[in-house]
Design a protein around this motif. Structure first.
Motif, short mmCIF file in Angstrom:
data_model
loop_
_atom_site.label_atom_id
_atom_site.label_comp_id
_atom_site.label_asym_id
_atom_site.label_seq_id
_atom_site.Cartn_x
_atom_site.Cartn_y
_atom_site.Cartn_z
N ARG A 9 0.75 -1.20 0.17
CA ARG A 9 -0.10 -0.12 0.01
C ARG A 9 0.79 1.27 -0.03
O ARG A 9 0.44 2.43 0.67
N ARG A 10 1.94 1.18 -0.59
CA ARG A 10 2.97 2.29 -0.64
C ARG A 10 2.14 3.55 -1.49
O ARG A 10 2.43 4.71 -0.88
N GLY A 11 1.63 3.30 -2.54
CA GLY A 11 0.84 4.51 -2.93
C GLY A 11 -0.06 5.21 -2.39
O GLY A 11 -0.13 6.47 -2.36
N LEU A 12 -0.88 4.47 -1.33
CA LEU A 12 -2.05 5.14 -0.56
C LEU A 12 -1.08 5.87 0.52
O LEU A 12 -1.37 6.87 0.66
N ILE A 13 -0.27 5.16 1.28
CA ILE A 13 0.40 5.74 2.47
C ILE A 13 1.22 6.96 2.01
O ILE A 13 1.00 8.07 2.53
N MET A 14 1.93 6.86 0.97
CA MET A 14 2.72 8.07 0.52
C MET A 14 1.90 9.08 -0.16
O MET A 14 2.28 10.10 -0.16
N GLY A 15 0.88 8.72 -0.70
CA GLY A 15 -0.13 9.58 -1.15
C GLY A 15 -0.93 10.60 -0.13
O GLY A 15 -0.89 11.90 -0.25
N LEU A 29 -6.88 26.87 -2.83
CA LEU A 29 -7.91 25.83 -3.27
C LEU A 29 -7.06 24.86 -4.36
O LEU A 29 -7.47 23.69 -4.44
N PHE A 30 -6.31 25.42 -5.31
CA PHE A 30 -5.43 24.45 -6.11
C PHE A 30 -4.58 23.50 -5.16
O PHE A 30 -4.52 22.45 -5.71
N ASP A 31 -4.08 23.94 -4.09
CA ASP A 31 -3.52 22.84 -3.21
C ASP A 31 -4.33 22.00 -2.50
O ASP A 31 -4.00 20.67 -2.29
N VAL A 32 -5.58 22.39 -2.27
CA VAL A 32 -6.59 21.45 -1.60
C VAL A 32 -6.94 20.38 -2.57
O VAL A 32 -6.93 19.41 -2.34
N GLY A 33 -6.91 20.95 -3.94
CA GLY A 33 -7.20 19.62 -4.94
C GLY A 33 -6.05 18.84 -5.24
O GLY A 33 -6.14 17.58 -5.31
N GLY A 34 -4.95 19.54 -4.69
CA GLY A 34 -3.47 18.52 -5.09
C GLY A 34 -3.65 17.42 -3.81
O GLY A 34 -3.01 16.39 -4.04
N ILE A 35 -4.00 17.67 -2.62
CA ILE A 35 -4.14 16.74 -1.71
C ILE A 35 -5.18 15.61 -2.12
O ILE A 35 -4.59 14.36 -2.22
N VAL A 36 -6.25 15.81 -2.68
CA VAL A 36 -6.95 14.77 -3.22
C VAL A 36 -6.60 14.12 -4.38
O VAL A 36 -6.50 12.59 -4.42
N GLY A 37 -5.99 14.75 -5.44
CA GLY A 37 -5.20 13.99 -6.36
C GLY A 37 -4.14 13.33 -6.02
O GLY A 37 -4.16 12.26 -6.67
N GLY A 38 -3.16 13.64 -5.16
CA GLY A 38 -2.08 12.95 -4.64
C GLY A 38 -2.47 11.64 -4.08
O GLY A 38 -1.92 10.34 -4.63
N ILE A 39 -3.75 11.47 -3.25
CA ILE A 39 -4.26 10.34 -2.61
C ILE A 39 -4.72 9.52 -3.53
O ILE A 39 -4.70 8.28 -3.74
N LEU A 40 -5.58 10.08 -4.53
CA LEU A 40 -6.09 9.44 -5.70
C LEU A 40 -5.35 8.76 -6.59
O LEU A 40 -5.40 7.40 -6.93
#
Length: 487
Positions: free
Chosen positions: A170-176, A326-337
């Motif tokens: 689960r490295r992708g999820l953890i590091m996301g 808000l650009f960074d808020v979207g970035g949080i979701v995008g990185g986890i996704l």
């Protein structure tokens, strides 16, 4: 018979104040949270320059004819601000290549502490230039270059540390999730800098500088570089979580009559990998070049978005800085996704390529919609942040960790810092070029900037060889491993 001494072994670089003995999972959680906060402070200290851009312009144009003399010119202030960004980012890009090699050979805790304390010093110096009315361009350029160099200590150190504690499961999820510190730092930096931007912008730098310096002290006191041992429960951890230079041994406690399985550091360590050796790891060059263009787009937004919003939406600097978060808020979701999808599919390159392909038309849509009011602008900022920062986050974290522990290394764990530095250093070249080009092109109209960003997103699709290999490979990677499928 006296009791057996604790089998736990730590290097001389172990933290000064050790936390109480905890289970391996709690130590991992502790390290996860601490490194998250440490790198949040790095980005928090980088953000003020983008928030303070417009007050700097006003000073240059109206308040002091000698400010930044002899460069005062209404027609080229954007290029001057771009040059200030470039001085930081160029130094960061050059320093990153050296930082990984140095960090691989020094205690991470001490190396990271030094970098954070020096980053705090130079960030504060920029703000003190306002308080002491220093109107000399060379002073600010020097501070930016020095700050860029010392900030390179951060990324290779924290990625190596988190890679030492977490295996491929689960490295992708953890590091996301972990990589959201980038966006959290940008958001906090925007809010802190925006609070003082209209009254005394010097404090917009001094306060973040003090924050990162304080976190440097926390790093020195508490950071544990890697899991050297664990009494009981070691086998429950699974071998994915054990660094390759550790081994299991049995220790008998004659005092209590029990036998424990512990993990201790092997006596012989492989030598750190060379720069050319890291380049020969399959996938490093492709992902590095991909990150160059992906980071070009991300950092152009980081440094120029508040000024663009000020012009396009006719907002003051404080409100524009708040909206840009808000650009960074979207970035949080995008990185986890991106991390979740790549874990499920086991295809890192394909995940990056699809998000980059979707990002280009979205950027064009943002440039058009931002003129139609606040509501559409907010929505597009969130979408753009997710699609732009998703691949960037995935490459700099999970992909770097995968390649730093690639099977071609034959168990040599002393490559992670160097591989991370090569990938992020190449990306930082794009981060240096992007804001500079934005400063030049914006004088011809903001549309030119967005065309440049869209072209960069298309050029980032240099992963096509790896994408093809992932889609056609007969040896499909198991979804749980999430490892990068390069041979």
């Amino acid at each position: 018979m006296p009791p057996v001494l604790s089998p736990c072994r730590y290097r001389a670089s172990s933290p000064l104040l050790m936390p109480p003995v905890l289970s391996p999972c709690r130590y991992r959680a502790f390290t996860f949270g601490l490194t998250f906060l440490l790198y949040t402070s790095f980005h928090l200290s980088r953000k003020p320059i983008s928030i303070v851009k417009w007050p700097l312009v006003e000073l240059m144009l109206f308040l002091c004819k000698n400010f930044f003399s002899p460069f005062l010119d209404k027609s080229n202030y954007k290029q001057l601000l771009g040059a200030m960004d470039y001085s930081f980012l160029c130094a960061y890009a050059v320093g990153m290549y050296l930082s990984g090699i140095i960090g691989e050979r020094l205690p991470i805790r001490l190396y990271l502490t030094f970098g954070m304390l020096m980053s705090g010093l130079f960030t504060c110096l920029f703000g003190l230039g306002r308080i002491y009315n220093i109107h000399n361009l060379s002073f600010y350029i020097f501070v930016q270059v020095a700050n860029g160099l010392v900030q390179t200590t951060g990324w290779p150190s924290v990625v190596t540390c988190i890679g030492n504690w977490f295996g491929k499961g689960r490295r992708g999820l953890i590091m996301g999730i972990w990589n959201s510190h980038t966006s959290v730092g940008n958001i906090l930096g925007s809010l802190i800098a925006g609070y003082w931007v209209s009254s005394n912008w010097g404090l917009s730098f001094i306060v973040p500088g003090l924050v990162i310096a304080a976190m440097g002290v926390v790093c020195f006191l508490f950071l544990i570089e890697r899991e050297y041992c664990s009494v009981t429960g070691c086998r429950k951890m699974g071998r994915d979580f054990l660094p390759v230079d550790l081994r299991e041994v049995s220790v008998h406690d004659f005092w209590n009559g029990k036998t424990f399985v512990v993990v201790v550091k092997s006596e012989s360590e492989p030598s750190a990998i060379s720069f050319m050796g890291a380049l020969r790891i399959p996938g490093v060059i492709e992902f590095s070049l991909c990150l160059l263009f992906a980071k070009l787009v991300s950092y152009t937004f980081l440094f120029w978005l508040p000024l663009y919003i000020t012009k396009a939406a006719h907002l003051d600097a404080k409100k524009a800085g708040e909206l840009s978060t808000l650009f960074d808020v979207g970035g949080i979701v995008g990185g986890i996704l991106a991390g979740v999808i790549s874990d499920k599919l086991g295809k890192r390159a394909t995940t990056c390529a699809v998000m980059l392909l979707l990002a280009a038309p979205t950027l064009y849509g943002f440039s058009m919609i931002s003129e139609f009011g606040l509501g559409p602008t907010i929505g597009m900022l969130l979408v753009c942040g997710g699609l732009v920062n998703g691949p960037y986050a995935l490459i700099t974290t999970a992909v770097s960790a995968d390649l730093g522990t690639h099977k071609s290394l034959k168990g040599n764990s002393r490559a992670l810092s160097t591989v991370t530095a090569i990938i992020d250093g190449t990306g930082s070249v794009g981060a240096a070029i992007g804001p500079l080009l934005a400063g030049v092109l914006s004088s011809r109209g903001w549309n030119q900037v967005f065309y440049m960003l869209m072209a960069a997103d298309f050029l980032a699709l240099l992963l096509l060889r790896l994408v093809t290999k992932e889609l056609t490979s007969a040896n499909v990677v198991k979804p749980r491993s999430g490892s990068t499928t390069v041979e």
